[in-house]
Design a protein around this motif. Structure first.
Motif, PDB file in Angstrom:
ATOM      1  N   ASN A  11       0.860  -0.825  -0.082  1.00 39.19           N
ATOM      2  CA  ASN A  11       0.173   0.030   0.033  1.00 39.19           C
ATOM      3  C   ASN A  11       0.788   1.211   0.034  1.00 39.19           C
ATOM      4  OD1 ASN A  11      -2.214   1.757   0.631  1.00 39.19           O
ATOM      5  ND2 ASN A  11      -2.501   1.036   2.390  1.00 39.19           N
ATOM      6  N   THR A  13       0.129   4.491  -0.263  1.00 42.82           N
ATOM      7  CA  THR A  13      -0.982   5.669   0.363  1.00 42.82           C
ATOM      8  C   THR A  13      -0.348   6.633   1.255  1.00 42.82           C
ATOM      9  OG1 THR A  13      -2.648   4.474   0.481  1.00 42.82           O
ATOM     10  CG2 THR A  13      -2.631   6.483   1.378  1.00 42.82           C
ATOM     11  N   SER A  14       0.674   6.097   2.300  1.00 48.01           N
ATOM     12  CA  SER A  14       1.147   6.705   3.726  1.00 48.01           C
ATOM     13  C   SER A  14       2.390   6.722   3.187  1.00 48.01           C
ATOM     14  CB  SER A  14       1.765   6.346   4.576  1.00 48.01           C
ATOM     15  OG  SER A  14       0.464   5.556   5.376  1.00 48.01           O
ATOM     16  N   VAL A  46       6.305  -3.619   0.720  1.00 48.62           N
ATOM     17  CA  VAL A  46       5.575  -4.701   2.149  1.00 48.62           C
ATOM     18  C   VAL A  46       5.972  -5.548   1.234  1.00 48.62           C
ATOM     19  CG1 VAL A  46       5.196  -2.730   3.790  1.00 48.62           C
ATOM     20  CG2 VAL A  46       3.611  -4.623   2.058  1.00 48.62           C
ATOM     21  N   PRO A 118       7.819 -10.524  13.206  1.00 46.12           N
ATOM     22  CA  PRO A 118       8.688  -9.866  12.882  1.00 46.12           C
ATOM     23  C   PRO A 118       9.106  -8.906  14.037  1.00 46.12           C
ATOM     24  CG  PRO A 118       6.751  -9.157  12.217  1.00 46.12           C
ATOM     25  CD  PRO A 118       6.646 -11.333  12.619  1.00 46.12           C
ATOM     26  N   ILE A 120       8.388  -5.276  15.454  1.00 44.53           N
ATOM     27  CA  ILE A 120       7.774  -4.263  14.696  1.00 44.53           C
ATOM     28  C   ILE A 120       7.480  -3.335  15.989  1.00 44.53           C
ATOM     29  CG2 ILE A 120       4.686  -3.574  14.656  1.00 44.53           C
ATOM     30  CD1 ILE A 120       3.852  -6.300  13.745  1.00 44.53           C
ATOM     31  N   VAL A 146       8.739  -2.150  10.245  1.00 46.33           N
ATOM     32  CA  VAL A 146       7.775  -3.677  10.175  1.00 46.33           C
ATOM     33  C   VAL A 146       8.930  -4.456   9.443  1.00 46.33           C
ATOM     34  CG1 VAL A 146       5.867  -4.397   9.365  1.00 46.33           C
ATOM     35  CG2 VAL A 146       5.459  -2.636  10.030  1.00 46.33           C
ATOM     36  N   GLU A 187       8.272   7.105   6.497  1.00 46.93           N
ATOM     37  CA  GLU A 187       6.862   7.918   5.494  1.00 46.93           C
ATOM     38  C   GLU A 187       6.072   7.506   7.146  1.00 46.93           C
ATOM     39  OE1 GLU A 187       7.706   4.684   4.566  1.00 46.93           O
ATOM     40  OE2 GLU A 187       6.381   3.665   4.624  1.00 46.93           O
ATOM     41  N   LYS A 188       5.793   6.399   7.999  1.00 48.72           N
ATOM     42  CA  LYS A 188       5.142   6.438   8.716  1.00 48.72           C
ATOM     43  C   LYS A 188       6.183   6.883   9.907  1.00 48.72           C
ATOM     44  CE  LYS A 188       3.008   2.582   7.155  1.00 48.72           C
ATOM     45  NZ  LYS A 188       3.499   1.477   6.442  1.00 48.72           N
TER      46      LYS A 188
ATOM     47  N   ARG B  74       1.569  11.190  11.024  1.00 56.27           N
ATOM     48  CA  ARG B  74       2.728  10.355  10.004  1.00 56.27           C
ATOM     49  C   ARG B  74       3.260   9.953  11.186  1.00 56.27           C
ATOM     50  NH1 ARG B  74       1.113  12.397   6.922  1.00 56.27           N
ATOM     51  NH2 ARG B  74       0.807  10.673   6.102  1.00 56.27           N
ATOM     52  N   ILE B  75       2.346   8.618  11.715  1.00 62.24           N
ATOM     53  CA  ILE B  75       2.311   7.551  13.052  1.00 62.24           C
ATOM     54  C   ILE B  75       1.445   6.627  12.305  1.00 62.24           C
ATOM     55  CG2 ILE B  75       3.919   8.667  14.817  1.00 62.24           C
ATOM     56  CD1 ILE B  75       1.169   8.877  15.905  1.00 62.24           C
ATOM     57  N   LEU B  94      -6.065   1.462   2.100  1.00 57.54           N
ATOM     58  CA  LEU B  94      -5.818   2.181   1.075  1.00 57.54           C
ATOM     59  C   LEU B  94      -6.188   4.028   1.662  1.00 57.54           C
ATOM     60  CD1 LEU B  94      -7.479   0.880  -2.107  1.00 57.54           C
ATOM     61  CD2 LEU B  94      -4.602   0.753  -1.534  1.00 57.54           C
TER      62      LEU B  94
END
Lengths: 213, 259
Positions: A11, A13-14, A46, A118, A120, A146, A187-188, B74-75, B94
């Motif tokens: 995905n 999106t992030s 991922v 994993p 995480i 992750v 990005e996260k 942003r987490i 999504l």
């Protein structure tokens, strides 16, 4: 234009939202021509290395990616996108990868059951070299990981940052010339992850390589 | 060193965050997106949203809220409640969520865990469980039985068996929400948390009962949780995230210090 390469490996999106938060014009694309024309390339991912490599080849994206890297286009790998830059991955019974970075990708084999696979969560990145990617980011800052497999480059000059988990110190940030790559999800990874992404977006690799610190 | 995650939980009802005790006496706490942004600023490591009335009312997840949260922070964040199939999972992911949490749905249809893990990766699939302490040695040898539908319905499933089975099916993480401790702010159910955390190879998130930093120290140090959910203790303003992290650091619990 920044190309976020969509090779059906998760995905995106992030990644797109993070670029938009920085006001950058980015496009999620599977189009080889768009990737060849891109000023910068983000190569996320991922999932499993075997499936990622297979779909990269099916979509005809291996050649444009190699070509862009050779032409000096700034290139950022993320997570599985980073892993398949190495020569080979232990995942899926052994997968030949892109071999942009010499070395392999290994499975965590924790000495204690307390280390789950994993991995995480948020772990520290120890900065091994100064690099524009780390501008404004304190040493040992935490980023969001992750993953079950980790990069093990054979050429230490690729290592920009390292992280400890499951009894190993692994290369969590790699880079040389116009290529940088993180095992974590920048990005996260909050404001510092965003800062790292911003550093990538403003990076001019021709004027700066890494230097030992 | 991998840090222990502190995860504020936002129970959303009709577009507002609410908090009750054992699903009763809910009070309005604020706007979910504003609260997410505030906790993000204060250094929370992750967030979880439960659309708590969705499954009882048969409504789908509020996808616009998920999109708004994804733009604001942003987490990673997880969304649960109101997910009924793979298409719902796909919409939520999504829209920008990192994880989906299934609970009652997985009890009714355990294969949704395997299907979700295959389609999106195990790291996206969280099993939420609401175990209650029972004395039914034959049926529930661990001493805990899984409940569903807001604790109203007992399922006959043993909590430890169910956790192991969910991991075998592909769940990437387990949220263990103790029915007995939920909303009490008297501390986590340490025995239950430890039982599950030591039995499975995936991260275990403790939930239910957080009332003070000491409760978090206990659940990390003695019950070996990988992460912990907090709600009332910060929603009320009794504690702030930076002070909670300071207390954990002083007790030797590794937490994220840079944000």
């Amino acid at each position: 234009m920044i190309a976020i390469v969509d090779y059906r490996a998760g995905n995106l999106t992030s990644v797109l939202l993070a670029c938009q938060a920085l006001g950058a014009e980015a496009l999620i694309t599977q189009d080889p021509a768009a990737i060849r024309d891109a000023e910068r390339i983000i190569f996320p991912g991922v999932g499993a290395a075997g499936a990622a490599m297979a779909s990269l080849r099916t979509l005809g994206l291996e050649a444009p990616i190699r070509d862009s890297i050779r032409r000096g286009v700034p290139f950022l790998g993320i997570c599985v996108g980073t892993q398949i830059l190495l020569g080979r991955s232990e995942e899926d019974g052994g997968v030949d990868c892109l071999a942009i970075i010499p070395g392999e990708v290994k499975l965590f084999r924790p000495p204690s059951r307390a280390d789950k696979v994993p991995q995480i969560g948020w772990n520290s990145v120890m900065q091994h070299r100064t690099h524009p990617l780390f501008d404004g980011i304190a040493d040992a800052s935490e980023f969001y990981f992750v993953h079950s497999y980790y990069p093990a480059p054979t050429d230490r000059t690729w290592v920009l940052g390292e992280t400890d988990y499951a009894g190993v110190r692994f290369a969590s940030v790699l880079g040389r010339d116009n290529v940088v790559a993180t095992q974590f999800h920048t990005e996260k990874s909050g404001r510092l992850g965003l800062r790292l992404l911003q550093n990538f977006l403003s990076w001019k690799p021709s004027v700066h390589g890494g230097s030992p610190c | 060193m991998l840090t222990k995650r502190i995860i504020p939980c936002l129970d959303v009802r009709q577009g507002r965050v609410t908090k009750g005790v054992k699903f009763q006496n809910n009070v309005d706490l604020g706007d979910p997106v504003e609260m997410a942004a505030r906790y993000y600023d204060q250094g929370c490591d992750e967030l979880v949203f439960y659309d708590i009335t969705a499954s009882a009312e048969g409504r789908p997840i509020d996808i616009d809220m998920v999109r708004a949260v994804a733009r604001a922070i942003r987490i990673p964040f997880a969304v649960g409640g109101g997910i009924s199939d793979l298409a719902d999972m796909s919409r939520v992911l999504l829209a920008g969520a990192e994880k989906v949490s299934v609970n009652s749905l997985a009890v009714r249809n355990p294969n949704i865990i395997a299907d979700g893990a295959k389609a999106f990766g195990s790291q996206c699939i969280v099993l939420g469980m609401d175990p209650v302490a029972v004395n039914k040695p034959a049926q529930c040898p661990s001493g805990y039985e899984i409940t569903v539908r807001g604790f109203r319905e007992h399922t006959g499933l043993d909590a430890l068996d169910w956790a192991r089975r969910a991991v075998d099916l592909g769940a990437g993480e387990i949220v263990v929400n103790s029915v007995d401790a939920d909303g009490t702010r008297q501390g986590f159910e340490l025995r239950l948390t430890r039982l599950i955390a030591e039995a499975v190879g995936v991260p275990v998130v403790a939930s239910g009962g957080a009332g003070s930093p000491q409760h978090l120290i206990d659940v990390f140090n003695t019950a070996h949780a990988d992460a912990a959910i907090i709600a009332g203790m910060i929603h009320t303003g009794d504690y702030q995230l930076p002070a909670i992290k300071d207390a954990l650091t002083q007790a030797g619990v590794p937490v994220r210090r840079h944000w």
